[in-house]
Design a protein around this motif. Structure first.
Motif, PDB file in Angstrom:
ATOM      1  N   GLN A  71      -2.618   0.948   1.841  1.00  0.00           N
ATOM      2  CA  GLN A  71      -1.295   0.896   2.443  1.00  0.00           C
ATOM      3  C   GLN A  71      -0.240   1.416   1.467  1.00  0.00           C
ATOM      4  OE1 GLN A  71      -0.604  -0.099   5.792  1.00  0.00           O
ATOM      5  NE2 GLN A  71       1.244   1.004   5.145  1.00  0.00           N
ATOM      6  N   LEU A  74      -0.538   5.101   1.416  1.00  0.00           N
ATOM      7  CA  LEU A  74       0.074   5.694   2.608  1.00  0.00           C
ATOM      8  C   LEU A  74       1.593   5.740   2.481  1.00  0.00           C
ATOM      9  CD1 LEU A  74      -0.211   6.801   5.488  1.00  0.00           C
ATOM     10  CD2 LEU A  74      -0.167   4.426   6.310  1.00  0.00           C
ATOM     11  N   ARG A 101      -3.161  11.390   7.618  1.00  0.00           N
ATOM     12  CA  ARG A 101      -3.995  11.025   8.768  1.00  0.00           C
ATOM     13  C   ARG A 101      -5.311  10.394   8.321  1.00  0.00           C
ATOM     14  NH1 ARG A 101      -2.371  16.160  10.800  1.00  0.00           N
ATOM     15  NH2 ARG A 101      -4.442  16.986  10.299  1.00  0.00           N
ATOM     16  N   GLU A 104      -4.557   6.843   7.198  1.00  0.00           N
ATOM     17  CA  GLU A 104      -4.281   5.994   8.364  1.00  0.00           C
ATOM     18  C   GLU A 104      -5.576   5.615   9.078  1.00  0.00           C
ATOM     19  OE1 GLU A 104       0.186   7.549   9.678  1.00  0.00           O
ATOM     20  OE2 GLU A 104      -1.620   8.500  10.512  1.00  0.00           O
ATOM     21  N   ARG A 108      -7.091   1.767   9.586  1.00  0.00           N
ATOM     22  CA  ARG A 108      -7.501   1.211  10.881  1.00  0.00           C
ATOM     23  C   ARG A 108      -8.958   0.755  10.835  1.00  0.00           C
ATOM     24  NH1 ARG A 108      -4.386   5.639  12.859  1.00  0.00           N
ATOM     25  NH2 ARG A 108      -6.286   6.877  13.177  1.00  0.00           N
TER      26      ARG A 108
END
Length: 325
Positions: A71, A74, A101, A104, A108
């Motif tokens: 995180q 990102l 991308r 991310e 997830r």
């Protein structure tokens, strides 16, 4: 990290490594597949809730570390993207967008992985509570006067106890599939005056049915040469890591020491250095680097739908709807 020997406790030190791991992903290092490893545990229908609790606690911590790290990565990439757009540095935007991308998607994947583990953990301890309830009722009926009705009820209680036990063992094996991989890298032996140029040593690391045997030589320039450097291990819930070090003298092999190590603390987002006292006095130490990857390349897909086979609501009803004869 805790290490303990067969005769007396050994001192073991584990420290995080600040640098990021650059290990090669070697397909040849994996010696045993997951479904084969689980056969040993499947033969023993005795759940280990204390062990599951410990492993899951450490697993949560490691996964949350991974989540926080990515995180932060990102956030940094997003800031860089905004700066590039303001500075019209379009040449780098495409690659940066691909990195964003990818990060991310990994986040997830981590979040879904955590949710699967939490669901299995909750299901496991529901079964544990039902099993304890069935065991208490079984003990109560075993000392009560025997009648036809009480014997029938006791049979039903024993059946539910066995079913809860089987479900807990199934969940344990399912959790093992989600533990990822440990990469253990040989860093060398340290023994000051005990290690001499020309000495040959053999190190055997056993983790359940997985084995890694490597041989090394002490060179004249105080360097060490080992025939292998890294091995991937699939984590276990109910297994410890056993390390044996032996000195090879001609045709003879002399055991230097054996240590049994606890692996629960290996679930960390950061590489760790483990220093193990092989001898009782610590005159010879073994240094290993441990890297944990939360995802096993051969991981079997486990969806939340697989938990429905435990029939938790029906089991709960069958336990709590018993009535005395």
């Amino acid at each position: 990290f805790a290490g303990f020997g067969s005769m007396q406790s050994r001192r073991t030190q584990v420290s995080p490594v600040s640098r990021s791991s650059s290990r090669p992903r070697l397909s040849s290092v994996k010696s045993t597949k997951r479904h084969i490893i689980s056969q040993k545990n499947s033969s023993s229908l005795e759940p280990q809730p204390t062990r599951v609790e410990k492993i899951c606690k450490s697993l949560r911590k490691g996964l949350n570390e991974y989540l926080e790290t990515h995180q932060n990565e990102l956030d940094l990439l997003t800031m860089q993207q905004k700066d590039m757009k303001r500075n019209s540095r379009s040449a780098f935007l495409y690659d940066l967008d691909k990195q964003i991308r990818t990060t991310e998607r990994y986040i997830r994947k981590l979040e879904f992985h955590i949710s699967r583990i939490e669901e299995l953990y909750e299901s496991y301890f529901i079964q544990w509570r039902l099993r304890n309830g069935a065991n208490n009722m079984r003990q109560a009926y075993s000392v009560s006067p025997s009648t036809k009705g009480s014997r029938e009820t006791l049979t039903e209680i024993n059946r539910n106890y066995r079913e809860c036990t089987e479900d807990m063992c199934v969940i344990e094996r399912t959790l093992e599939i989600l533990l990822g991989e440990f990469y253990i890298r040989m860093k060398g032996l340290f023994g000051f005056a005990r290690l001499c140029p020309g000495d040959h040593y053999e190190v055997l690391i056993k983790y359940g049915r997985q084995r890694w045997k490597l041989k090394g030589k002490i060179d004249a320039d105080d360097k060490q040469t080992w025939d292998e450097e890294e091995m991937a291990f699939l984590p276990h819930i109910n297994e410890d890591i056993e390390i044996k070090v032996a000195e090879m003298k001609g045709l003879m092999t002399v055991l230097v020491g054996t240590v049994i190590c606890e692996s629960a603390d290996f679930f960390s987002a950061h590489p760790q250095i483990m220093i193990v006292d092989i001898t009782d006095l610590g005159t010879i130490k073994l240094q290993l680097e441990i890297v944990w990857d939360p995802f096993d390349n051969d991981e079997v897909s486990v969806t939340s739908g697989s938990i429905t086979k435990f029939s938790l609501p029906s089991r709960k009803g069958s336990v709590y709807n018993w009535t005395p004869p």
